[in-house]
Design a protein around this motif. Sequence first.
Motif, short mmCIF file in Angstrom:
data_model
loop_
_atom_site.label_atom_id
_atom_site.label_comp_id
_atom_site.label_asym_id
_atom_site.label_seq_id
_atom_site.Cartn_x
_atom_site.Cartn_y
_atom_site.Cartn_z
N GLY A 199 20.65 149.79 37.33
CA GLY A 199 20.69 149.20 38.65
C GLY A 199 19.65 149.76 39.60
O GLY A 199 19.27 149.11 40.57
N GLY A 200 19.19 150.98 39.34
CA GLY A 200 18.18 151.61 40.19
C GLY A 200 16.81 151.65 39.57
O GLY A 200 15.92 152.35 40.06
N GLN A 201 16.61 150.90 38.49
CA GLN A 201 15.37 151.00 37.73
C GLN A 201 14.48 149.76 37.80
O GLN A 201 13.40 149.75 37.21
CB GLN A 201 15.72 151.28 36.25
N MET A 202 14.94 148.70 38.51
CA MET A 202 14.23 147.43 38.39
C MET A 202 13.63 146.91 39.69
O MET A 202 13.27 145.74 39.78
CB MET A 202 15.17 146.38 37.79
N ILE A 203 13.48 147.76 40.71
CA ILE A 203 12.96 147.29 41.99
C ILE A 203 11.56 146.69 41.84
O ILE A 203 11.16 145.80 42.59
CB ILE A 203 12.98 148.42 43.04
N GLY A 204 10.81 147.14 40.85
CA GLY A 204 9.47 146.61 40.62
C GLY A 204 9.44 145.19 40.11
O GLY A 204 8.36 144.59 39.98
N LEU A 205 10.62 144.61 39.82
CA LEU A 205 10.71 143.21 39.39
C LEU A 205 11.10 142.29 40.54
O LEU A 205 11.13 141.07 40.36
CB LEU A 205 11.75 143.07 38.27
N GLN A 255 1.60 140.01 33.24
CA GLN A 255 2.10 139.05 34.23
C GLN A 255 1.94 139.66 35.63
O GLN A 255 2.92 139.97 36.30
CB GLN A 255 3.58 138.75 33.97
N PRO A 256 0.72 139.85 36.08
CA PRO A 256 0.50 140.54 37.37
C PRO A 256 1.17 139.86 38.55
O PRO A 256 1.52 140.54 39.52
CB PRO A 256 -1.04 140.53 37.51
N ASP A 257 1.36 138.54 38.48
CA ASP A 257 1.98 137.84 39.61
C ASP A 257 3.47 138.14 39.71
O ASP A 257 4.09 137.85 40.74
CB ASP A 257 1.77 136.34 39.47
N ARG A 258 4.07 138.74 38.67
CA ARG A 258 5.50 139.06 38.68
C ARG A 258 5.74 140.57 38.63
O ARG A 258 6.89 141.00 38.54
CB ARG A 258 6.20 138.39 37.50
N ASP A 259 4.67 141.34 38.70
CA ASP A 259 4.77 142.80 38.61
C ASP A 259 4.54 143.41 40.00
O ASP A 259 3.44 143.37 40.53
CB ASP A 259 3.72 143.32 37.62
N PHE A 260 5.61 143.97 40.57
CA PHE A 260 5.55 144.51 41.93
C PHE A 260 5.63 146.04 41.95
O PHE A 260 5.75 146.63 43.03
CB PHE A 260 6.67 143.91 42.78
#
Length: 292
Positions: free
Chosen positions: A122-128, A213-218
């Motif tokens: 739950g704390g590992q996916m903010i970059g998505l 997928q740079p457009d989906r990688d935050f």
Amino acid sequence: MSTPVQAPERVEITCADGTVLAGHFVTAAPGVDTGRPLPVLVCPATGVRQQFYLRFAAWLAEHGHDVLVFDYRGVGLSLQGPLKTCRATLAEWGQQDQVAALDWLLARTGQPQVLLVGHSAGGQMIGLLPNHDRIARVVGVAASTGWFKGMRPGFRMQANLAFRAFIPLGIRLKGYAPCSRLGLGEDLPAAVATQWGQWCAAGGYATNAVKRQPDRDFHAAVRTPVTVFHATDDDIATPATVADLMRTWPQADKRVVRVSPREHGLKAIGHINWFRSSHQALWPLIGQALRG
């Protein structure tokens, strides 16, 4: 003295792809003299149902926070139909479910940002999350990449055996991952468990979902302050696997706190126990980190 917290309200959260998630909203207790703290989104660990976090959510509400907890697609109250027919992926938990839950909480409370408490995955996916900038602060609890090479040798061997042998066999036989038989939480959709194993083997966790997928990688755009707590007796969130997670957000203000059970009068914490009522001695640590 504040009035008691109201019973959690059952709510529905609709994702961009039309998937409906089940959640519970806990309203802040009235009369708490703390101004109006930001609402808190509680994002569960892999294979852990939302009910596990409701007592913690009530505790946050007692301290003035509105709180939303929910189940990811394919888990708990959000499972629709037989598990073996569920086509959910782990990437969708970040790219769809956390995004929708965040938007729902913002709309419900009218606040400009929220605080995120993420247990493990739950704390590992903010970059998505394309709306990651609406998160004022992340507190990761037992959050890491679960990178197999960052675990102690004995546990690494167990993890490899589970994800390379037992879980694939279970998927072939049952059509879903029988994780409960291995002590890995709830049974999971096949694609969720498969990605889980792949990401842990590769390191970098959610970065594997957006390669090429740079457009989906935050990940590189995240500047939200992040605090991660992990216990000295946690076999999954180790110093090495936590460091592997932290490197995925190069621009974020990051802080790691390693916690010993004995320092808080506890025999063990491990990976899961943080949110048990028996471990409420740990909750003020999370509360303080949320306040920054």
